[in-house]
Design an enzyme around this catalytic site. Structure first.
Site, PDB file in Angstrom:
ATOM      1  N   LYS A  40      -2.017  -8.187   4.033  1.00  0.00           N
ATOM      2  CA  LYS A  40      -0.855  -7.630   4.737  1.00  0.00           C
ATOM      3  C   LYS A  40       0.382  -8.515   4.698  1.00  0.00           C
ATOM      4  CE  LYS A  40      -2.634  -3.831   6.847  1.00  0.00           C
ATOM      5  NZ  LYS A  40      -2.012  -2.490   6.867  1.00  0.00           N
ATOM      6  N   SER A  49     -10.027  -6.906   0.645  1.00  0.00           N
ATOM      7  CA  SER A  49      -8.694  -6.890   1.259  1.00  0.00           C
ATOM      8  C   SER A  49      -8.511  -7.858   2.409  1.00  0.00           C
ATOM      9  CB  SER A  49      -8.361  -5.468   1.703  1.00  0.00           C
ATOM     10  OG  SER A  49      -9.413  -4.948   2.488  1.00  0.00           O
TER      11      SER A  49
END
Lengths: 316, 316
Positions: free
Chosen positions: B50, B301
């Site tokens: 992110k 991720s």
């Protein structure tokens, strides 16, 4: 004694090329105190730095010797390293392991295509030499060899390239191949860098040796007390000479500190460290007063930990 | 709809520079079947991808807006990403979190210097917009924004550069920012690559939407059933358009498969994955028949998992 040179380490880097991973140097923003990076050798294909030295030693053999194959004695990361490197050369490898070696490790070594020979613990070294003689194989020692040291030294080249402003390097020490290679590289490239070793209190023969100036000999049973099962060897004459020449200090860590470092590395760095690989971070975390301040790289030397031991270490 | 272009993603890479880590693409020799690499975004400074989108979105603001500061609503990785990026710019950040957020996450966000505002769950979005209006801050959305998508797309650039022969890319999907960005980059650079998504069965709104051709709307309670707490959002119009244009298929995975993938990644890859980050590996491990064969990159991720949950996941 003739120490391994930066030229030998550069030649090793050329031989190893992409056969070992150029591991990432990972910034650790959670660290308080000196800025910290982890050199994550746990991310090597075999989960430990040993692939570098094993590959360089095999690559340095002359063609006929290499083609005949290699033999090694180890139940740990060196076994897998030699098996993995031999497979890349397409040559035979025999790994002699103690007959008490966990199934999982035997299978991991066999999975790389090596022949695994299980013998009583006391016979593993002699059996390896015997096999070498009988079959014309070359023995690849775990640390007491210039090509092995030069291979591990490529980690030092990468640290100096990836973090030119590095000030302190922290390295786990056992037989001393890793520490010899990295310290030789780093001191040649950047003499101002302070090189510190990290060692378990329960296997602190190197700390004693560096204090007295002569190698200390601890009985295997005494060294075997530490949870850091990759740090139960002690330096050879060759590696001890490197440590005497290049190392600025050594920090010993307790078993609880090692365990806590494994947990911190999992929770904050999101990496699996084996206890032996976590001792450098343990030194950083729990002994800052014994270390110079400044941009610090801790070498996380490996991440091969049994699933049951890992579950125990991370249990809350 | 106007999709994010490779030029926007390249511009994002230029802006982000060294402010996010160029994460390693790690070969996984244990993998049977298609050769596997993990793109380990779990090793980012904040433990998740992110940071890329948040940094690009803030970097793309005009100077006066950026100086006033930013606001975001999130209890997860986006919160820390915006806080971390804002700190790098030296600008104020307000993070609105539900008042049920675990202490640890609140503290991690506050540790980056952000102001954390705790509000009832239902009010977090509206409160964030309110604060943006009152204080002249810019809201940085978690995925529904071209600059955020372009930032996440830099992962695709790195994959194509580091493994030019890549054939299959597997990406976790939730709001779709990550999948939109990576697929846009990869398809622009190498149209032959097959892009597949991985999604929990229990939050499979995207699988349903791609099947019917129109976004599916699953109630938040229904999506909240999965252990993969970072995959409980659903695509926006903007991200769904990217997925429709670029994605070749989607695989759904069970909760048990997600848990087993977290364990495999810890034991074999020596990395900590959060359940949301492990879904791509779960698809690789348990659904090979639904995937094309060939050199495969699974995007891991993130690795932010609570120590207690991690202990439970790795318990034997």
């Amino acid at each position: 004694m003739n120490l391994v040179t930066i030229e030998e380490i550069r030649a090793a880097a050329g031989r190893i090329g992409a056969h070992a991973l150029r591991t990432p140097l990972l910034p650790q923003p959670w660290a308080t105190g000196s800025p910290l990076w982890l050199k994550a050798e746990s991310l090597q294909q075999i989960g430990a730095f040993k692939i570098r030295g094993a590959f360089n030693a095999i690559a340095s053999l002359d063609e006929p010797a290499r083609t005949r194959g290699v033999v090694a004695y180890s139940s740990g990361n060196h076994a897998q390293a030699v098996a993995f490197a031999a497979k890349q050369f397409g040559i035979p490898a025999v790994i002699v392991v103690p007959d008490v070696t966990p199934r999982m490790k035997v299978e991991a070594t066999a999975a790389h295509g090596a022949e695994v020979v299980e013998v009583p613990m006391a016979e593993r070294e002699s059996r390896a030499y015997e096999i070498a003689g009988e079959r014309g194989l070359t023995l690849v020692p775990p640390f007491d060899h210039r090509d092995v040291i030069a291979g591990q030294g490529t980690i030092g080249l990468e640290i100096a390239e990836d973090l030119p402003e590095v000030e302190v390097v922290l390295i786990p020490v056992s037989g001393g191949g890793l520490a010899s290679g990295i310290s030789a590289a780093v001191k040649a490239l950047k003499p101002s860098v302070r090189v510190f070793l990290a060692e378990p209190e329960l296997a602190a023969d190197t700390a004693e040796g560096l204090r007295t100036g002569a190698r200390a000999d601890w009985a295997p049973d005494r060294r075997a007390r530490t949870i850091a099962d990759g740090l139960r060897s002690q330096p050879s004459e060759l590696t001890f000479a490197h440590l005497r020449a290049h190392v600025d200090g050594i920090v010993t860590v307790s078993e609880d500190e090692i365990r806590e470092a494994v947990r911190t590395i999992a929770h904050r760095s999101r990496l699996i460290a084996e206890p032996s690989g976590a001792v450098s971070t343990a030194a950083y975390l729990f002994h800052p007063d014994e270390l110079p301040q400044g941009k610090t790289v801790a070498v996380l030397s490996g991440g091969n930990v049994d699933p049951r031991q890992l579950a125990d270490l991370l249990a809350l």
